[in-house]
Write an enzyme that holds these catalytic residues in place. Sequence first.
Site, mmCIF file in Angstrom:
data_model
loop_
_atom_site.group_PDB
_atom_site.id
_atom_site.type_symbol
_atom_site.label_atom_id
_atom_site.label_comp_id
_atom_site.label_asym_id
_atom_site.label_seq_id
_atom_site.Cartn_x
_atom_site.Cartn_y
_atom_site.Cartn_z
ATOM 1 N N LYS A 42 1.025 -0.993 -0.136
ATOM 2 C CA LYS A 42 -0.089 0.204 0.208
ATOM 3 C C LYS A 42 0.780 1.656 0.232
ATOM 4 O O LYS A 42 0.709 2.105 -0.755
ATOM 5 C CB LYS A 42 -0.978 0.133 1.449
ATOM 6 C CG LYS A 42 -1.313 -1.585 1.601
ATOM 7 C CD LYS A 42 -2.413 -0.860 2.869
ATOM 8 C CE LYS A 42 -3.014 -2.462 3.368
ATOM 9 N NZ LYS A 42 -3.308 -2.254 5.041
ATOM 10 N N GLU A 98 7.824 2.844 -6.127
ATOM 11 C CA GLU A 98 8.170 2.182 -4.556
ATOM 12 C C GLU A 98 7.999 2.847 -4.123
ATOM 13 O O GLU A 98 8.365 3.870 -4.046
ATOM 14 C CB GLU A 98 9.233 1.038 -4.887
ATOM 15 C CG GLU A 98 8.977 -0.087 -4.523
ATOM 16 C CD GLU A 98 8.410 -0.620 -2.848
ATOM 17 O OE1 GLU A 98 7.345 -0.131 -2.595
ATOM 18 O OE2 GLU A 98 8.499 -1.686 -2.697
ATOM 19 N N ASP A 99 8.008 3.475 -2.449
ATOM 20 C CA ASP A 99 8.188 4.028 -1.670
ATOM 21 C C ASP A 99 9.357 3.826 -0.687
ATOM 22 O O ASP A 99 9.972 5.611 -0.824
ATOM 23 C CB ASP A 99 7.138 3.706 -0.095
ATOM 24 C CG ASP A 99 7.403 1.915 0.449
ATOM 25 O OD1 ASP A 99 7.720 1.656 -0.458
ATOM 26 O OD2 ASP A 99 6.332 1.989 1.262
ATOM 27 N N ASP A 102 14.333 -0.907 0.462
ATOM 28 C CA ASP A 102 15.096 -1.105 1.880
ATOM 29 C C ASP A 102 16.129 -2.746 0.903
ATOM 30 O O ASP A 102 17.755 -2.371 0.332
ATOM 31 C CB ASP A 102 14.764 -1.615 2.748
ATOM 32 C CG ASP A 102 14.894 -1.762 4.279
ATOM 33 O OD1 ASP A 102 16.919 -1.678 4.068
ATOM 34 O OD2 ASP A 102 14.672 -2.297 5.500
ATOM 35 N N LYS A 130 17.111 3.584 0.573
ATOM 36 C CA LYS A 130 17.882 3.018 2.217
ATOM 37 C C LYS A 130 18.783 2.188 1.830
ATOM 38 O O LYS A 130 19.024 0.500 2.219
ATOM 39 C CB LYS A 130 17.142 2.477 2.760
ATOM 40 C CG LYS A 130 17.587 3.075 4.495
ATOM 41 C CD LYS A 130 16.755 1.538 5.485
ATOM 42 C CE LYS A 130 15.695 2.120 6.020
ATOM 43 N NZ LYS A 130 14.772 1.462 6.772
ATOM 44 N N PHE A 151 14.299 3.620 10.546
ATOM 45 C CA PHE A 151 12.747 3.261 10.061
ATOM 46 C C PHE A 151 11.496 4.071 10.194
ATOM 47 O O PHE A 151 11.757 5.076 11.289
ATOM 48 C CB PHE A 151 12.552 1.953 11.079
ATOM 49 C CG PHE A 151 10.889 1.956 11.355
ATOM 50 C CD1 PHE A 151 10.860 -0.363 10.219
ATOM 51 C CD2 PHE A 151 9.891 2.266 11.141
ATOM 52 C CE1 PHE A 151 9.526 -0.436 9.881
ATOM 53 C CE2 PHE A 151 8.292 1.518 10.503
ATOM 54 C CZ PHE A 151 8.076 0.576 9.974
ATOM 55 N N VAL A 152 11.675 4.431 8.803
ATOM 56 C CA VAL A 152 11.197 6.007 8.359
ATOM 57 C C VAL A 152 8.902 5.447 8.644
ATOM 58 O O VAL A 152 8.774 4.333 7.569
ATOM 59 C CB VAL A 152 11.389 6.358 7.006
ATOM 60 C CG1 VAL A 152 13.332 7.202 8.136
ATOM 61 C CG2 VAL A 152 11.247 5.760 5.690
ATOM 62 N N ASP A 158 3.902 2.638 6.468
ATOM 63 C CA ASP A 158 3.521 2.768 7.905
ATOM 64 C C ASP A 158 4.154 2.055 9.152
ATOM 65 O O ASP A 158 5.593 1.846 8.578
ATOM 66 C CB ASP A 158 2.168 1.946 7.710
ATOM 67 C CG ASP A 158 3.165 0.195 7.539
ATOM 68 O OD1 ASP A 158 3.561 -0.043 6.505
ATOM 69 O OD2 ASP A 158 1.601 -0.257 8.438
ATOM 70 N N ARG A 164 0.336 6.537 7.285
ATOM 71 C CA ARG A 164 0.719 5.835 5.981
ATOM 72 C C ARG A 164 0.064 7.351 5.390
ATOM 73 O O ARG A 164 0.637 8.577 4.188
ATOM 74 C CB ARG A 164 -0.151 5.518 5.195
ATOM 75 C CG ARG A 164 -0.012 4.008 5.451
ATOM 76 C CD ARG A 164 -0.592 2.870 4.248
ATOM 77 N NE ARG A 164 -0.326 1.916 5.028
ATOM 78 C CZ ARG A 164 0.509 0.670 4.715
ATOM 79 N NH1 ARG A 164 1.453 0.908 4.313
ATOM 80 N NH2 ARG A 164 0.173 -0.190 4.951
HETATM 81 P P1 5GP Z 1 12.833 -4.510 1.008
HETATM 82 O O1 5GP Z 1 12.237 -6.129 0.507
HETATM 83 O O2 5GP Z 1 13.662 -3.590 0.244
HETATM 84 O O3 5GP Z 1 13.835 -5.034 2.148
HETATM 85 O O4 5GP Z 1 11.381 -3.585 1.705
HETATM 86 C C1 5GP Z 1 10.978 -2.752 0.870
HETATM 87 C C2 5GP Z 1 9.118 -2.768 1.580
HETATM 88 O O5 5GP Z 1 9.957 -2.531 2.917
HETATM 89 C C3 5GP Z 1 9.025 -1.393 1.572
HETATM 90 O O6 5GP Z 1 7.764 -1.091 0.886
HETATM 91 C C4 5GP Z 1 7.999 -1.330 2.582
HETATM 92 O O7 5GP Z 1 6.415 -1.856 2.805
HETATM 93 C C5 5GP Z 1 8.675 -1.973 3.844
HETATM 94 N N1 5GP Z 1 10.029 -0.492 4.273
HETATM 95 C C6 5GP Z 1 11.469 -1.149 4.767
HETATM 96 N N2 5GP Z 1 12.130 -0.171 4.995
HETATM 97 C C7 5GP Z 1 11.070 0.406 6.000
HETATM 98 C C8 5GP Z 1 10.661 1.837 6.515
HETATM 99 O O8 5GP Z 1 11.746 1.802 7.251
HETATM 100 N N3 5GP Z 1 9.851 1.803 6.979
HETATM 101 C C9 5GP Z 1 8.793 1.726 6.625
HETATM 102 N N4 5GP Z 1 7.443 1.924 6.772
HETATM 103 N N5 5GP Z 1 8.317 0.682 5.713
HETATM 104 C C10 5GP Z 1 9.461 -0.245 4.644
#
Ligand code: 5GP
Length: 179
Positions: A42, A98-99, A102, A130, A151-152, A158, A164
Amino acid sequence: MRDEIKEVLISEEEIQEKVKELGKAITEEYDGRFPLVVGVLKGAMPFMGDLTKRIDTHLEMDFMDVSSYGAGMVSSGEVKILKDLDTSVEGRDVLILEDIIDSGLTLSYLIKLFHYRKAKSVKVVTLLDKPDGRKVDLVPDMAGFTVPDAFVVGYGLDYAERYRNLPYIGVLKPEIYES
Ligand code: 5GP
């Protein structure tokens, strides 16, 4: 709600300015084509809503809901499709929004999936990057801001489904996680 935020990392004005810049760059890149813009639910919803208004070429929108985090703060490393696309990606220029990236696990899974489904091209635009959290080799084609390994929340991101709707990106006070 602002009382629960320890620090605003990126203001609403900075986000909106960056969204304009990204929209211009995407318009130049996809001008005259008909990209399929895929929002990852979301979290990418506010970003997608604002960004697509700044892209001045025809485009199609679709959504994918995947989960790799559960309700907590640590990636499980396992990507589950909760909602698939309605549209076929075969022969399409796919632009994933993507938001935040990470570990990169979610996106590398989606990129592979869309190539497997015979997309013509697959590119990634993320609002936040990140890079310190990366577990796979993945560099977005465009990124709005680089953030530290914290963690943001806000602007789509969220904590336990809250925050959100904040118009900025911030860091929560530690007592919020502890309560
Ligand atoms: P990845 O697969 O790259 O580790 O993670 C992607 C997803 O993890 C993002 O779309 C998001 O939903 C969540 N995520 C990663 N880092 C953060 C963060 O700092 N804060 C929040 N709220 N969600 C995160």
